[in-house]
Structure formats: C-alpha cells, structure tokens
Scaffold this motif. Structure first.
Motif, short mmCIF file in Angstrom:
data_model
loop_
_atom_site.label_atom_id
_atom_site.label_comp_id
_atom_site.label_asym_id
_atom_site.label_seq_id
_atom_site.Cartn_x
_atom_site.Cartn_y
_atom_site.Cartn_z
N HIS A 190 0.81 -1.22 0.00
CA HIS A 190 0.00 0.00 0.00
C HIS A 190 0.85 1.28 0.00
CE1 HIS A 190 -3.72 -2.22 0.68
NE2 HIS A 190 -3.10 -2.91 1.63
N ILE A 191 2.17 1.17 -0.06
CA ILE A 191 3.04 2.36 -0.01
C ILE A 191 2.86 3.20 -1.27
CG2 ILE A 191 5.43 3.20 0.04
CD1 ILE A 191 6.17 0.66 1.59
N ASN A 192 2.66 4.51 -1.08
CA ASN A 192 2.59 5.46 -2.21
C ASN A 192 4.01 5.98 -2.47
OD1 ASN A 192 2.32 7.98 -3.69
ND2 ASN A 192 0.13 7.85 -3.28
N TYR A 196 -1.40 14.08 4.89
CA TYR A 196 -1.60 12.83 4.15
C TYR A 196 -3.04 12.72 3.69
CZ TYR A 196 3.00 11.07 5.60
OH TYR A 196 4.35 10.90 5.77
N LEU A 214 -5.02 10.00 0.35
CA LEU A 214 -4.62 8.61 0.63
C LEU A 214 -5.69 7.89 1.44
CD1 LEU A 214 -1.89 9.88 -0.24
CD2 LEU A 214 -0.79 8.36 1.42
N LYS A 215 -5.84 6.61 1.18
CA LYS A 215 -6.75 5.77 1.95
C LYS A 215 -6.06 5.32 3.24
CE LYS A 215 -9.72 6.07 -1.36
NZ LYS A 215 -10.89 6.95 -1.20
N GLU A 250 -5.10 2.41 4.63
CA GLU A 250 -3.93 1.53 4.56
C GLU A 250 -2.73 2.25 3.92
OE1 GLU A 250 -7.53 -1.06 4.70
OE2 GLU A 250 -6.91 0.64 3.46
N GLU A 251 -3.00 3.13 2.95
CA GLU A 251 -1.93 3.88 2.30
C GLU A 251 -1.26 4.86 3.26
OE1 GLU A 251 -3.02 4.35 -2.37
OE2 GLU A 251 -4.33 5.42 -0.97
N THR A 280 2.59 4.42 3.90
CA THR A 280 3.45 5.49 3.38
C THR A 280 4.13 6.25 4.50
OG1 THR A 280 1.92 5.71 1.50
CG2 THR A 280 3.52 7.49 1.84
#
Length: 340
Positions: free
Chosen positions: A65-67, A156, A161-162, A164-165, A169
């Motif tokens: 899930h990392i952006n 954030y 971002l969701k 989990e992201e 992140t």
C-alpha cells in the motif's frame, strides 16, 4: 520500575493500535508517559527505538500500500532537517517545541464537526512541492521531539490517501528518519540505560501491535477513519499540553502572583510585573541589569551605588510612552525609590 515498564508495554500496544487506526499518534500519546520516567533530553531516544521498530513492522505488513510518489518527494528533504533538529536538541528545550505541537494538534477541533460530504469534497490533492516542505518540517520536529505522527497526518489526508496507504506510506517515509535519529542521539550522548530498556519495551509492543492491527482496519470506513484520526489529534494535543505545561512550570519555575493592583509573572530567574493604577494606567515592569541602562542613567547609577547597600533596577513600559526606569535603593533596610 517493573510495574511502570509493564504498564508502558501494555499502553504501547494500545497506543500503536490507535496509531494505525488514526494514521498516527502513538508517539504523542507516549511522550507524556515517558516524561514521567525520563529526563526530557533522552525521551526522544527511547521513543525513537519504538517508532523505528513500528515503522519496520508496518512496512512488512502493509508494503503493497506504499505510495512511492509521496515517498520520493518526502524523504530527500526530511533527512537534512532531521540532522539539524537532532543536533539542536542539545541547545533547545524540547518541552517548548512540544508545547507548540500541542497547540497545532488542538487546532484540528473544527475538523471534527465537518459533515460527510465535506470530507469527500474538501480533501483536494496539494501541489507536490508542498510535500518537500512537509518533509523538511517533519524531519526537524521529529529530530527534536522524537515524534511526528499525528502532527502531519492531516497532510496525508489532503493528498487523498486511503487508510492503509496512510499507515504504509508514513512508515516508509519515517523509517529512515528514525534510524538517522538513533545514530545522532547515540553520537551526542543523548541516551541512558533506562531509556534503552524502555525503548526496547516499546519496540516489542509495537511489533505485536503492527501484526494484530491488520485485522482491525478492514472494519473501518474511510469517513470513520478520518474522524478517529482528527479526534486523536485533538486528544493527543490536550494530553501533551497538560503534561508539557506542568513540566515547564516545574523546571522553569513559572508562576503568576496577583496582589492588589499588580500581577507578577515569574519565569526562571526573571519577574515580569504588570501593574495597573487609575492615574498611571497599565504598566509592565521588567528587572534589568545595570548594563541595560541608557548612558545618561549609568552615571546616576554609579553615583548611587557608592551610597546605598543594594540597588534594584526596573524598566517600565507604558502605552504610547517611552520606557522609563525605576531605582529601588536600600540602605539600612530603608527603601528610597527614584524614577527616571
């Protein structure tokens, strides 16, 4: 001490559960607890051991899930800032920065009362260069306090971002910061054996928390996630404000005394006197040293000190008037006052 470590361990598991659900905040929750057990200068070391371990374990759990776009804008600017912040910890009292952080967090109160439709439409992605600024500020604050979590969680959310992201992140962005801080704290001697053991207790608790929280996040809606996040910011801010204010009052002997027409605000070894009189209006008086006198009054002071036993000097500020000076001269316990 064993009881305190056990309570810290259990509290850390709960705090990092809450941290994952809120997108951050465990560090700010733990700072007031660690302040009770450690000197302020080594709290960041102990806290960073735990947050570094937490970031590593969260990357392992949520790595998909990392952006990476945000990561590559954030990290390059945060690393030099964390070096500056960690170095300045030897010269800056972390309690005062924690106090500023507390007010910043409490300022999120209006976000708690936004409606659902506002959450969905108002969160527009900010320009990418904003990430560079956020990265720098995050690194600087983290270097001094050992925590950034909720302080930058709002940004954030602004990038859409969701849940989990955000968890993933943030962990990727901060893992390098925490590692660098640990190296700097050790090289500057900002650690202790007790801080190490408390940090290890936090580290073990964060691993347990990271691997169990993945079963909780799927049950939360995005809207509820945001509301919990903003609520945690405000609660952490209030907690940090109370704990840090009490420590500043004790360390710097901050106090307020009210008597008749004047109020005295004392800080460290300085007294600031606020006096009101119907004929003179509002006056603010500050004790000064002889060196702070204007040249024409230094001559007067030199002549008086040869006659009086003790002389106290005050600089007086009044609205729309030039500052004046008062001489409190004592001889044989008798006071003579001069005003210039």
């Amino acid at each position: 001490m064993i009881v305190e470590v056990i309570l810290l361990f259990l509290g850390t598991i709960f705090a990092f559960w809450l941290s994952a659900i809120c997108g951050g905040g465990a560090s700010l929750i733990l700072i007031p607890i660690l302040n009770l057990l450690l000197p302020a200068s080594v709290v960041p070391f102990s806290l960073t051991i735990g947050t570094f371990t937490s970031s590593v374990s969260r990357i392992a759990v949520f790595k998909k899930h990392i952006n990476w776009k945000i990561f590559f804008w954030f990290v390059p600017f945060s690393i030099p800032a964390v070096l500056i912040g960690a170095y300045l910890i030897k010269y800056i009292n972390p309690n005062y920065l924690q106090l500023i952080v507390a007010f910043f967090l409490i300022a999120n109160v209006p976000q708690l009362f936004k409606k659902v439709k506002n959450d969905e439409t108002d969160e527009k992605a900010s320009p990418k260069y904003i990430l560079a600024i956020i990265g720098f500020l995050a690194g600087f604050v983290s270097g001094i306090t050992g925590a950034i979590g909720l302080l930058f969680n709002r940004f954030y959310l602004k990038f859409g971002l969701k849940k989990e992201e955000i968890v993933a992140t943030r962990a990727a962005n901060e893992v390098f910061l925490h590692l660098i801080k640990l190296v700097i704290y050790i090289s500057l001697g900002l650690y202790s054996n007790l801080a190490l053991w408390l940090g290890l207790a936090i580290a073990v608790a964060t691993i347990i928390s990271s691997y169990t929280v993945k079963y909780i996040l799927p049950y939360l809606s995005e809207h509820l996630f945001r509301k919990i996040g903003y609520s945690a910011m405000v609660i952490a801010g209030i907690t940090l404000l109370i704990g840090t204010s009490d420590k500043i009052i004790q360390q710097d002997k901050l106090g307020i005394t009210i008597a008749k027409s004047e109020s005295i605000i004392s800080w460290r070894s300085t007294d600031l006197v606020i006096e009101f009189a119907f004929d003179d209006g509002l006056e603010i008086e500050r004790p000064i040293h002889p060196e702070e006198l204007p040249n024409h009054l230094k001559t007067k002071y030199d002549s008086l000190k040869n006659y009086y036993d003790v002389i106290h000097l005050e600089k007086v500020f009044t609205f729309r008037n030039e500052p004046s000076y008062e001489f409190y001269c004592y001889k044989d316990n008798q006071l003579t006052k001069f005003k210039s």
